[in-house]
Design a protein around this motif. Structure first.
Motif, PDB file in Angstrom:
ATOM      1  N   THR A 199       0.853  -1.184   0.000  1.00  0.00           N
ATOM      2  CA  THR A 199       0.000   0.000   0.000  1.00  0.00           C
ATOM      3  C   THR A 199       0.890   1.236   0.000  1.00  0.00           C
ATOM      4  O   THR A 199       2.061   1.177   0.403  1.00  0.00           O
ATOM      5  N   GLU A 201       1.181   5.618   0.804  1.00  0.00           N
ATOM      6  CA  GLU A 201       0.665   6.613   1.754  1.00  0.00           C
ATOM      7  C   GLU A 201      -0.558   7.320   1.195  1.00  0.00           C
ATOM      8  O   GLU A 201      -1.496   7.615   1.925  1.00  0.00           O
ATOM      9  N   GLN A 202      -0.557   7.602  -0.075  1.00  0.00           N
ATOM     10  CA  GLN A 202      -1.684   8.254  -0.742  1.00  0.00           C
ATOM     11  C   GLN A 202      -1.939   7.575  -2.084  1.00  0.00           C
ATOM     12  O   GLN A 202      -0.993   7.210  -2.787  1.00  0.00           O
ATOM     13  N   PRO A 203      -3.205   7.350  -2.419  1.00  0.00           N
ATOM     14  CA  PRO A 203      -4.381   7.633  -1.601  1.00  0.00           C
ATOM     15  C   PRO A 203      -4.527   6.634  -0.459  1.00  0.00           C
ATOM     16  O   PRO A 203      -3.826   5.618  -0.435  1.00  0.00           O
ATOM     17  N   SER A 204      -5.448   6.930   0.453  1.00  0.00           N
ATOM     18  CA  SER A 204      -5.603   6.091   1.639  1.00  0.00           C
ATOM     19  C   SER A 204      -6.090   4.684   1.302  1.00  0.00           C
ATOM     20  O   SER A 204      -5.911   3.765   2.095  1.00  0.00           O
ATOM     21  N   ASN A 205      -6.710   4.498   0.143  1.00  0.00           N
ATOM     22  CA  ASN A 205      -7.226   3.190  -0.255  1.00  0.00           C
ATOM     23  C   ASN A 205      -6.360   2.541  -1.342  1.00  0.00           C
ATOM     24  O   ASN A 205      -6.847   1.765  -2.159  1.00  0.00           O
ATOM     25  N   THR A 237      -6.285   0.803  -6.453  1.00  0.00           N
ATOM     26  CA  THR A 237      -7.098   1.169  -5.287  1.00  0.00           C
ATOM     27  C   THR A 237      -8.203   0.142  -5.065  1.00  0.00           C
ATOM     28  O   THR A 237      -8.476  -0.691  -5.925  1.00  0.00           O
TER      29      THR A 237
END
Length: 264
Positions: A199, A201-205, A237
């Protein structure tokens, strides 16, 4: 303008005149209410039924609008007035792919160009209206943010690139995610697969699958397997769909896979 385009727009106007006015339908929305992505579920009062659902996304921090019309990607900016919930997005650009049926995409472009007001519809829905309070389009919340921890478990692949996988498949594709170890394991329909994900850091999803290895058996549904492995490579995402399933999205937020949690 071609005869077909004129006919389509005239037909839209006729339908609009017969629809209930946006006046008195719901409350005006605030700018923060727009944030996120919305499926286009109705155009000029007619339901939208396509393999790949058209959608519109609003980035209220950068005042940017983007989306997918069913064939081409849309992008541009929008203007907003909080006092009257007035919106202007008449300077949108799009990619230039040609598809067999462009009428619906043209209708969406017309609706967006004519939008001047936004009203609250049913739960998790909004209405785009013109300057005379005629409804142009109904949008429904596309997905909801969810914590990464809720991806833990085993998931059946139920749709790929907008098409439902047939129930007749002998080996239904599935994979299990271990959130602690950030690993993937499962079966793409023929071969066993294993890999890792990360994952950002951005985006959160964000969700990015690293190179996935698989066994090399040949089976009748091998083309489906190739498509699933290709789709996993594109994922950027994820989000919870209104039906409780999970959507995996590629760049441009186009949905490539729909997953259903396998019951123990």
């Amino acid at each position: 303008m071609s005869i077909m385009s004129k006919t389509m727009i005239f037909g839209m106007l006729v339908v609009l005149l017969t629809l209930t006015s946006c006046m008195g339908i719901g409350n005006s929305v605030s700018l923060s209410d727009l944030e996120g992505e919305w499926n286009v579920v109705e155009l000029a009062g007619q339901p939208v039924n396509t393999k790949q659902q058209p959608f519109i996304g609003f980035d209220t921090h950068e005042m940017r609008v983007y989306g997918y019309g069913g064939c081409n990607r849309l992008m541009g900016s929008f203007e907003w007035s909080d006092e009257s919930a007035r919106m202007v997005m008449d300077k949108l650009a799009s990619t230039m792919m040609a598809c067999p049926d462009m009428a619906q995409e043209k209708a969406l472009s017309y609706a967006l160009a004519q939008t001047k007001k936004v009203k609250q519809g049913d739960t998790d829905q909004i209405l785009l209206c013109d300057s005379l309070d005629n409804p142009l389009a109904k949008l429904s919340r596309r997905y909801f943010l969810m914590p990464l921890s809720e991806l833990q478990g085993t998931w059946d692949v139920v749709k790929m690139n907008g098409e439902a996988l047939p129930d007749s498949m002998e080996n239904r594709p599935f994979f299990s995610l271990d959130i602690t170890e950030k690993t993937l394991s499962g079966n793409a329909g023929c071969n066993q697969m294993n890999g890792k994900f990360k994952t950002l850091e951005q985006p959160s999803n964000s969700l990015v699958f690293l190179p996935i290895s698989s066994t090399r058996m040949t089976c009748p549904n091998i083309e489906t397997e190739f498509e699933i492995l290709a789709a996993l490579k594109e994922v950027t995402t994820f989000g919870m769909l209104p039906n409780g399933h999970v959507g995996l999205f590629a760049a441009g937020s186009v949905q490539v896979l729909e997953l259903a949690k396998r019951k123990n």
